[in-house]
Every structure is written in structure tokens, then in C-alpha cells.
Design a protein around this motif. Sequence first.
Motif, PDB file in Angstrom:
ATOM      1  N   ALA C 273       0.836  -1.203   0.000  1.00 39.56           N
ATOM      2  CA  ALA C 273       0.000   0.000   0.000  1.00 39.56           C
ATOM      3  C   ALA C 273       0.870   1.252   0.000  1.00 39.56           C
ATOM      4  O   ALA C 273       0.573   2.222  -0.688  1.00 39.56           O
ATOM      5  CB  ALA C 273      -0.921  -0.003   1.214  1.00 39.56           C
ATOM      6  N   ALA C 276       2.239   1.797  -3.445  1.00 40.12           N
ATOM      7  CA  ALA C 276       1.188   2.266  -4.349  1.00 40.12           C
ATOM      8  C   ALA C 276       0.886   3.732  -4.084  1.00 40.12           C
ATOM      9  O   ALA C 276       0.685   4.518  -5.006  1.00 40.12           O
ATOM     10  CB  ALA C 276      -0.065   1.426  -4.158  1.00 40.12           C
ATOM     11  N   ASP C 280       0.655   6.713  -6.958  1.00 44.32           N
ATOM     12  CA  ASP C 280      -0.541   7.422  -7.396  1.00 44.32           C
ATOM     13  C   ASP C 280      -1.589   7.416  -6.290  1.00 44.32           C
ATOM     14  O   ASP C 280      -2.205   6.393  -5.999  1.00 44.32           O
ATOM     15  CB  ASP C 280      -1.110   6.735  -8.648  1.00 44.32           C
ATOM     16  CG  ASP C 280      -2.204   7.579  -9.287  1.00 44.32           C
ATOM     17  OD1 ASP C 280      -2.907   8.283  -8.553  1.00 44.32           O
ATOM     18  OD2 ASP C 280      -2.346   7.514 -10.514  1.00 44.32           O
ATOM     19  N   ILE C 282      -4.524   8.999  -6.015  1.00 47.47           N
ATOM     20  CA  ILE C 282      -5.941   8.905  -6.374  1.00 47.47           C
ATOM     21  C   ILE C 282      -6.315   7.481  -6.721  1.00 47.47           C
ATOM     22  O   ILE C 282      -7.328   6.947  -6.254  1.00 47.47           O
ATOM     23  CB  ILE C 282      -6.250   9.881  -7.526  1.00 47.47           C
ATOM     24  CG1 ILE C 282      -6.147  11.303  -6.994  1.00 47.47           C
ATOM     25  CG2 ILE C 282      -7.622   9.607  -8.104  1.00 47.47           C
ATOM     26  CD1 ILE C 282      -6.692  12.357  -7.891  1.00 47.47           C
ATOM     27  N   ALA C 283      -5.455   6.831  -7.508  1.00 49.91           N
ATOM     28  CA  ALA C 283      -5.728   5.436  -7.843  1.00 49.91           C
ATOM     29  C   ALA C 283      -5.761   4.593  -6.578  1.00 49.91           C
ATOM     30  O   ALA C 283      -6.561   3.679  -6.441  1.00 49.91           O
ATOM     31  CB  ALA C 283      -4.666   4.916  -8.803  1.00 49.91           C
ATOM     32  N   CYS C 284      -4.872   4.924  -5.643  1.00 54.86           N
ATOM     33  CA  CYS C 284      -4.819   4.202  -4.384  1.00 54.86           C
ATOM     34  C   CYS C 284      -6.142   4.270  -3.649  1.00 54.86           C
ATOM     35  O   CYS C 284      -6.662   3.261  -3.176  1.00 54.86           O
ATOM     36  CB  CYS C 284      -3.784   4.868  -3.494  1.00 54.86           C
ATOM     37  SG  CYS C 284      -2.414   3.840  -3.188  1.00 54.86           S
ATOM     38  N   GLN C 285      -6.671   5.474  -3.562  1.00 55.66           N
ATOM     39  CA  GLN C 285      -7.931   5.636  -2.852  1.00 55.66           C
ATOM     40  C   GLN C 285      -9.045   4.899  -3.569  1.00 55.66           C
ATOM     41  O   GLN C 285      -9.892   4.280  -2.945  1.00 55.66           O
ATOM     42  CB  GLN C 285      -8.277   7.118  -2.750  1.00 55.66           C
ATOM     43  CG  GLN C 285      -7.480   7.830  -1.706  1.00 55.66           C
ATOM     44  CD  GLN C 285      -7.900   9.275  -1.619  1.00 55.66           C
ATOM     45  OE1 GLN C 285      -7.698  10.031  -2.548  1.00 55.66           O
ATOM     46  NE2 GLN C 285      -8.500   9.641  -0.514  1.00 55.66           N
ATOM     47  N   ALA C 286      -8.995   4.946  -4.892  1.00 55.85           N
ATOM     48  CA  ALA C 286     -10.013   4.246  -5.657  1.00 55.85           C
ATOM     49  C   ALA C 286      -9.910   2.745  -5.462  1.00 55.85           C
ATOM     50  O   ALA C 286     -10.866   2.013  -5.697  1.00 55.85           O
ATOM     51  CB  ALA C 286      -9.899   4.602  -7.135  1.00 55.85           C
ATOM     52  N   MET C 287      -8.740   2.267  -5.045  1.00 61.30           N
ATOM     53  CA  MET C 287      -8.586   0.838  -4.778  1.00 61.30           C
ATOM     54  C   MET C 287      -8.920   0.515  -3.325  1.00 61.30           C
ATOM     55  O   MET C 287      -8.659  -0.588  -2.858  1.00 61.30           O
ATOM     56  CB  MET C 287      -7.152   0.402  -5.071  1.00 61.30           C
ATOM     57  CG  MET C 287      -6.827   0.367  -6.540  1.00 61.30           C
ATOM     58  SD  MET C 287      -7.987  -0.649  -7.441  1.00 61.30           S
ATOM     59  CE  MET C 287      -8.779   0.577  -8.435  1.00 61.30           C
ATOM     60  N   GLY C 288      -9.439   1.484  -2.617  1.00 61.98           N
ATOM     61  CA  GLY C 288      -9.900   1.208  -1.257  1.00 61.98           C
ATOM     62  C   GLY C 288      -8.838   1.343  -0.195  1.00 61.98           C
ATOM     63  O   GLY C 288      -8.992   0.826   0.903  1.00 61.98           O
ATOM     64  N   ILE C 289      -7.749   2.027  -0.500  1.00 62.42           N
ATOM     65  CA  ILE C 289      -6.722   2.233   0.516  1.00 62.42           C
ATOM     66  C   ILE C 289      -7.001   3.550   1.233  1.00 62.42           C
ATOM     67  O   ILE C 289      -7.190   4.580   0.600  1.00 62.42           O
ATOM     68  CB  ILE C 289      -5.322   2.258  -0.122  1.00 62.42           C
ATOM     69  CG1 ILE C 289      -4.974   0.870  -0.646  1.00 62.42           C
ATOM     70  CG2 ILE C 289      -4.282   2.720   0.884  1.00 62.42           C
ATOM     71  CD1 ILE C 289      -3.718   0.811  -1.442  1.00 62.42           C
ATOM     72  N   ASP C 290      -7.023   3.490   2.560  1.00 65.34           N
ATOM     73  CA  ASP C 290      -7.246   4.696   3.344  1.00 65.34           C
ATOM     74  C   ASP C 290      -5.950   5.499   3.344  1.00 65.34           C
ATOM     75  O   ASP C 290      -4.982   5.150   4.005  1.00 65.34           O
ATOM     76  CB  ASP C 290      -7.645   4.318   4.772  1.00 65.34           C
ATOM     77  CG  ASP C 290      -8.097   5.527   5.563  1.00 65.34           C
ATOM     78  OD1 ASP C 290      -7.648   6.637   5.231  1.00 65.34           O
ATOM     79  OD2 ASP C 290      -8.887   5.359   6.498  1.00 65.34           O
TER      80      ASP C 290
END
Lengths: 267, 268, 411
Positions: C273, C276, C280, C282-290
Motif C-alpha cells: 500500500a 502504491a 498514485d 488517487i488510484a490508491c484511494q479508488a482501490m480502497g486504501i485509506d
Amino acid sequence: MMNKSILVVSGLTMDFGGIRALDRLDLDVGPKEIVALIGPNGAGKTTFFNCLTGIYLPSDGDIRLVSPQTGRGSRLNGLKPNKITKKGVARTFQNIRLFSQMTVLENVMIGRHCRTSSLIMGAILRTRKTRKEEQETIDKSYDILEKVGLSEQANEFASSLSYGAQRRLEIGRALATEPFLLLLDEPAAGMNPQETADLVTLILQIRDEGHAILLIEHDMKLVMTLSDRIFVMDYGKKIAQGTPAEIRVNRAVIKAYLGEDVGPDNA
Amino acid sequence: MDYFIELFCSGLTRGSIYALIALGYTMVYGIIGLINFAHGEIYMIGAFTSFIVATVLSIYGFPLAAIVVVAGVAAAIWSSAYGYTVEKIAYKPLRHAPRLAPLISAIGMSILLQNYVLLAQTSDFLPFPELIPEFAFMEPIAHIIGSSDIVILLTTTVVMLALTFLIKFTRIGKAMRATAQDRTMALLVGINVDRVISATFIIGSALAAIGGLLIASHIGQINFAIGFIAGIKAFTAAVLGGIVYSGSCSGEPDSGPDRKFCHRLYFQ
Amino acid sequence: MITVKEVKRSLLVSLWFVFLTFPLMVIKVNPYERTVSWRWSNMVYVAIGTFVISLLAKAWFVRKERRMARQQDSCHARIPIIQRILQRPGYRYPLAAFLLGAVLAFPHLFSTYQANIMTTALMYIVLGLGLNIVVGVAGLLDLGYVAFYAVGAYSYALLNLHFGLGFWTVLPVGGLLAALFGVLLGFPVLRLRGDYLAIVTLGFGEIIRLILENWNAFSKGPSGISNIPRPGFFGLEMSLDQAMIYMYYLMIGLLLVTIFVVNRLQDSRLGRAWLALREDEIACQAMGIDKTRTKLIAFSLGAFWAGLIGVIFAAKTTFVNPASFTFMESAIILSIVVLGGMGSIVGVILGALILVLLPEYLRALSEYRMLAFGAILVAMMIFKPEGLIANVRRIYCYQGRKSNTALKNDE
């Protein structure tokens, strides 16, 4: 309209300063349905996705999500993007946003993040639970790679993939979060006909596995063959909705796309 | 009330000097999106160059007016040369590198320049020659605002007006604004982006040099480490004013007295 | 390879530098005695030095371009030798055993003085590994790392002074306090973008130092706190030499623990995490990472290690004052991470050894140390941004149902 929708958007409005990017938009998606969102450039489609996934906070309106498994509904407005993903909405990006310095497999493994839970202590002590979870993550990620046809390149850097493969990897990464609603932002952009054909197969397969899909796309052939229903936007407003056959003959849509002066009703 | 006005004036003076330095940060940030950590050092080099030139000239017995002009011009020339060189060495090869790379390179440059001056000159505090005399006509209000304050305020005002003119109305100014908005697009319409970036560094450095000269003669002493703190303060000013062209001038007069107040409170 | 044109160019470069450095390198004034000394010899050094450097830099870029061209042909990424050795299990264990033996025998083979220097180097390795989590892995440029180091050092000094707490009690307390500071700072700050984060952490480092310097009642100001006891060993009385050697082994132990922990963390769900997040957000958040939480964990973990080493530093020198915690200290630790290769453990170890031991053994050049640090930071970014040892991504093995097909890819 389906009576058991999994996503219901009502009156969604998004203002940027004085500009109204989305204007009282209504939309719904049923379970296992493929819905397309089309419209000319700048119509507000990506803004809509960004509102759905929590990147933007909508100025007004309501986004409700109903889980098909539990049947429980929840409001998405104001939730952080990661919370929304956890609730079962995953997306891909128009301009590909892969983790380019990580391997293909790792990209998908990141998608598993919100479905796993090990933290510092688990990682340091490598408890049995963590090891099991980690192996599960690897296995599930491999399965997804096979599904999107990238298992051969699992250990290559994401940046070394071809354009079409990168788009498929984005879909795979989104699938890894176990969504019931998948948002695809121009999945076929920049693909050649063969790649697009593969993509259609993939999307249909994903739908058959039980995911609902909401996609933005400019490739009309793809939209017309895939979608169950189509929503058309222009200047932040919904100008039409219906089945592909209905949209094909809709005058407002033709006007929006071709600029024909059809009538005074769409000022 | 007098005390307040005095504070306000000296805050305004300092603030306007920091604004000169802050402009360098702002311009560079606007053009290439980089916090130029070495900018404080450029300012320090400007101060040092003017110190050396002024002292040498005064030892050889030149008149004060000549000293001021030559020291100012020399400081501006060499600071600009340093700014230009720093950009060419440390930032230009990293235009397309990951975000952290130019930042780390900038920190490296800052450390390098600081220690270069330390080794080439000295680590001691040096007395800066008094370049601005006490004017006789200032006598009645001297307890509120000194002559040097007036000179500093006038100089910064003139310099900022000149800069505003440069950016608003000249060719290079227009090219700079275009590059700041969209570098790729500027490149496509035929703007020599490399030259614009160089020009930005040169102008920013010259401003810092003038700031260096003014602040050094105001405070009366310099050493190799002044760039670091001044850089942080100026950067704070740049952030308060907003990272846009005219912003850091307008943000500054308010923050000047504020900072002064904090200083007073802090030391009492 | 080097043409006349290049030589001419280098000559121009050296001329430019002669002009550039003229006032600062050549003129030296003494404002008190009102004398000027002209050091013309410096000009010659500058001319020759920059000429050679410019040629070398040019040659490097030419070579690099050729290598890139060749690489594109062969389509294989070059793996550095050290990495290849480390990847072979046949080499790895004997090498590790040899290193461990050498490290354990070190204080007995060389003088206590050497062991003492080595202890310092080991401390910097651990600091580097701690900062590596923050900067190298999670990509958060922290320029105020030394603040957490100071928190650790002062927590031992103060807790010992006021409450008489011992080293072993304070060690975890110092680490946790530093981690707490990390969380406190991180909460408001971590939403900032990279460069702003750098500035705020830099400011935070300065604030901590200024507080320590000016709040006399709390920290005894610039004069610092002295007579801090060394760590005890079951109440055993030790001579100075013994205490130093004990310190050395203590650091070895801590380093091994750190390597173990950092290695496992990098290789976990959390480590991925972080990586990642570096790439990026934004992509991270979109993948559910807080985002906030993950960053906060990295930040406070890094701070934790700085706190631990702070306690050890206080115990080793038996004296702390604010002068030990300047921005330069942060810069040194950062250069260790950058020089070694961001994200790579072996790289950090190598970087720390180079940056700490080199100036130690080149005493004559010690005043050029900081100059060299600056130059190294710039040069590394230009010539070898990936560091001495680049981090290589791990290859995962698939053990699911279709294992035979997938495993073939891994081999």
C-alpha cells in the motif's frame, strides 16, 4: 426502470465556482446490468464518476447504493473514496492510472487491500492468519490476471505492458476489490479493433459473473452492442435515456452530437 | 500608538524585502512547479557578493554612491549567474524525473552552496558596511521610521512595479505566463521553454540579490547561514500570498508586521 | 569518444565557472583590518576542476545513452551485481554468516575507538532504515526527521533527570513518544502535497529545535543536559571501554531487529500500500486504501525508529543539547536514503557506511563533508536517481489450483 436498482442517483448537482458541471442528474443501475453513459466531450461524464467515487463532493443531490447481497442501502455522498470502494463500487480511469513501478500482479494485489486486514503486528510476526491471507491474495490476484488474460506477464512491470493490456489490467485491479458495481471510464479508448473485441467479451463475462457495469464510452459500436440501457448527457444534463434502439432515433441525442437544430426545447 | 506605527513600519520594511525573495520562489514554482530550496542561498550569495564588492571599493576609497550602485549591480549579476547555473545543473536534467528528484536535488544544491560560501569565505559573522546614510530631512520622524526603511520601501516598490510591467507587457513576460499555464502547449506554439525557465531563474535571482543587499545593509551583518532562515520566511510569505505572480506582493504587507509581533512576543 | 567539440564546450564551462566563483573564491576581505587578499590560485583550481568534471559528466551521459540503446535491443533489464549475488540462495547464507561473524568480531579485532565509530555508523543505518520507510517506501518527503530523533534523546534525558528512569524503561517510551509526535504532526500535515509536506516537516524540525533551545525551564536551553547514564547490564559495573563495546553490540542487536521488521513490513499488505501510495494517490484511494491512515502509519513508524535511536544517542554520548538536532542532521539521513537507493535495505546500509565512515577516516577532508553531502545529493539525482542499489520487486509464487502453469512463469 428496474424496481430493484443497486445504484440510484437523484438530483445530482455539481458546481465548480459558477460552472454547473452536473445539473440535477437522475440515473439508476440494476443488478447485472450494463449501463452506458454517453455524451459529447465536456458533458460531465467523468465528473459524474468522480462524484460517485467520492473524489468530488457533490453540491446537491443524492447517491444511494443498495447491496444486492444484503439488500441494505446506504448514502454515498460525503464518503471518502476508499469507503466507497469498500462498499462495492470500483472504477477504472480514463487516463490510465496504474502503479507503473510495481509488477502486474502487485497492481492487482493492491486491489485486494480493502478486502484484507493484516496490519503492522501481523506483518512483523507473520502470523498464521496473515500468511493465509497473503496466499489468498496472491491466488485470487492470479485468478483475476488469468481472467483478463495477463497471467503470462504477472511479474513484469505494469509500465512495460501495451496500451490495451494496461486497460485490461486496470479492469483486473478494479475487479480485485470485489465490487458489485464496476465503473469503466472509456475502457476502449486507444484500442485497436481486435483489442476492442476482446474487451467486449471480457465485459460480458464480468457481467455474467454478477457485476453490474456502468461505462463511459465514445465507441458507439461498442456501446450499442453491450449496453442494456443508455443515458445521454450534454452540458451536465441528462437529455435522454433508454435502450440502444431508442437512443439511436432520439432527436435530442442527434442534436447534441451533430449540432442539428431540431427544436427549441433544449436551451 | 507610536509604538504600533513603529512596529508596523519596520514590519513593512522587512516584509517588503521578504517579498522580493518570495517572488523568486513564486515565479519558479509557477513555471516549473518546484520549490527552489536553493533560492535562499542565491539570496545569501547576493548579500555576500555585495558585501565583498562594497568592502573592497570602500577600502580603495570610492564614494558612497558609486559603492551602492556597483555593489547592487554586481550582486544582481552574480546572483543571476548562480541562479542560472543552478537551474542548468540541478533542475534541467530532472525535468521529466519523478516528483521527489528535483526537490532532493534542490536541497543538495542548498547545502552545497552554503558550504561553498563557508569554505570559500568564512563562518564568522561579517559586518556589512553601512550603505544607506541617515538623511537629514528624515530627522523629525526618525524615531518612527528610519532612512533605510524609506529607501528599502522605495526600492522594493520600484522593483515590483518594474516586475509587474515586465510580466504584464513584455514578450518574455507573456511567454512566462504562457509557460506557467501549460508548458507543453507553450512549447507547441513555439515558445522556447528552456529560455523562459532560465529567464525566470535569472529574474528571480536578481530580485533575491537586491533583497540580499537591502536586508544585509539593514541588519548590518551577514554570514553564510542567513539564506536558510530567510528562505523559509520568504517561502512562508509566498505560501500566505498564494503561489501566483502578484499574490506574494499583496500577501506580504500584512504578514510583515505579524511576523514582527511574533518575534517580539517570542523574545520577551 | 570525446571530440574536440566536447573539449571546447568543457573549456567554456570552466570559463563560466571561473567567472561565477570569482568574487567568492578569489577575493577575501577583512573588514576589521580593512585589507583585501586576492587568492588567484583558487581560480586555477576552479578552472581545472570544473573542466575535468564537465568532461567526466559528458562521458557519463554518452555511456548511459549507449547503454539505454543496448538495453532496448535486448529487452532485459540489467540487474546489478550485488543484487544478483543477493538473490542467489547459494551465496546468500554464507555471505550473511561471514558478515555476521565479521561484525561480531569487529570490536575485538580493532580498537574501542573504531568500535565507537562503528556504533555511530550503525545508528545512522537504523535512522536511514526508519526514514526509508517514510521517504523511500511511502514517498513522503520528510525533512524534519531529526525532530523525532530529538524527541527520543530528550525523553531519555528528561525522564532520567526528573524521574530517574533507566535506559531500558525509556527505550520503548522514547520510541512511542516520537511515534506519538509523528501522529500529532502527521494528522494535519499529511493531506498536503509532496513539496508542501517537505516544507512543513522542515518547519516542524526547526520548531522542535528552537523550543529545546529557548525553553530553558524545560530543556535547560542551549547548554543541554549532561550526565545521562549509559545503559545498564543487569546492574553490572562497566568500564568506559566495556560500556562502548556493550553499546556496539546493543546497536547490532537493534539493527538486526530493524532489518527484520522493515523487511517484513515492506513485504506485506501494508508495504504494498505504501508503494502504491508513492505512485498514485488517487488510484490508491479508488482501490480502497485509506490514504491518511496508511500515510500516518508510515510516518509514525519512521518516527518510532528515530525515537529509539534518539534514546540510544543520549545514552551513548551521555549528553544532549539542541545543536545535535539541526536541519543538517536531517539532510545527512536523507542523503543516506537517497544515496543507497530509495526503498532498498542493502542500499541504505551501504549509504550509511559510506556517508558516516568516509568523513570519519578522511579526517583531513572533514570540513568538506557537508559540501560533499550537497554535491552527492545533486549528483545522485542527476546521474543515478535510483541510488547505488535499486530496489527490485519481489516475485510472488502462485499456489492455487492451476499451480503448475503459473509456477512456470516464476522460475
